[in-house]
Enzyme design. Structure first.
Site: not given
Length: 258
Positions: A13, A109-111
């Site tokens: 994204v 890392s998204d969390l």
């Protein structure tokens, strides 16, 4: 303006965000692990041209990735296209979040990025449901401590498993059925996926509040969450741009304050 990039298991994204934290543009490219940086650059250039958007005016780039094999591909491709050095979320990056788990370095890392945005924009103890390839639930307290995570198969994984592991169940479109109690095979599968996941989210919220002994603020993000959340009975705030906002905050914590 900055470019915020989230490399997920299914999609990359790309979001362009202004100084007011507004998402001016966002688009998706498939996360093909065999992709070269030249292929990524061609796909990104094509995506931007379709929407008549350019990278001119971008002053910084930040990347979050859960696909290590694509991190350098995207980082190098963006660097070639813009002449900028992207910031990659990882060890040594200032987030303002304390990771109170057994192995902080293993946390996706998204969390972390979701948690940063949540604590900046919402009060109290927060549960964040991110419904992507996997469904995750991150719990962060009012002191910005990341307490832990629940990880479940995502809706799409469940849908694919139903189709691939059963001989008589077809591949279906993921949409609300006419009846909750399905009147045919397709309706039955759609109902199970949508209402089953909605009930799971509702039930987990109750159990998290029981364990913590307090009411919590609940957020949901990820493309599939927009279909599931309307069928939940608990109060849930749907924020589709939560991760991009988190990248914006982290970028400014690490660049603007230096």
């Amino acid at each position: 303006m900055i470019a915020a990039v989230d490399i997920g298991n299914s999609n990359i994204v790309i979001g362009l965000m202004d100084e007011a934290r507004q998402v001016c543009f966002s688009g998706r490219i498939r996360s093909d692990r065999q992709k070269t940086k030249e292929e990524f650059m061609i796909e990104l250039k094509t995506l931007l041209e379709i929407y008549h958007v350019t990278l001119e005016g971008v002053q910084g780039i930040i990347i979050s990735s859960v696909v290590p094999g694509l991190t350098d591909v995207v980082r190098e491709g963006l660097s070639l296209m813009t002449g900028l050095t992207p910031l990659v979320v990882g060890h040594g990056i200032r987030t303002g979040i304390r990771i109170a788990t057994d192995h902080p370095a293993s946390l996706g890392s998204d969390l972390v990025v979701d948690a940063v945005a949540a604590t900046e924009e919402y009060p109290g103890t927060i549960a964040i449901f991110d419904m992507g390839t996997a469904t995750t639930c991150s719990v962060v307290d009012g002191r910005r401590s990341y307490l832990g995570t629940l990880i479940m198969p995502g809706v799409k994984i469940s849908q694919d498993a139903l189709t691939e592991r059963t001989s008589q169940l077809p591949y279906i479109r993921f949409e609300k059925p006419k009846h909750m109690i399905g009147k045919n095979t397709i309706e039955s599968m759609q109902s199970g996926l949508i209402y089953g996941n909605a009930a799971m989210v509702d039930g987990l919220i109750e159990r998290i509040e029981d364990e913590l002994g307090c009411e919590i603020t609940v957020l949901a993000t990820g493309g599939i969450a927009g279909v599931i959340v309307p069928h939940c009975r608990k109060k849930i705030i749907y924020d589709p741009d939560l991760l991009l906002k988190g990248l914006w905050y982290i970028y400014h914590k690490n660049v603007k304050e230096n």
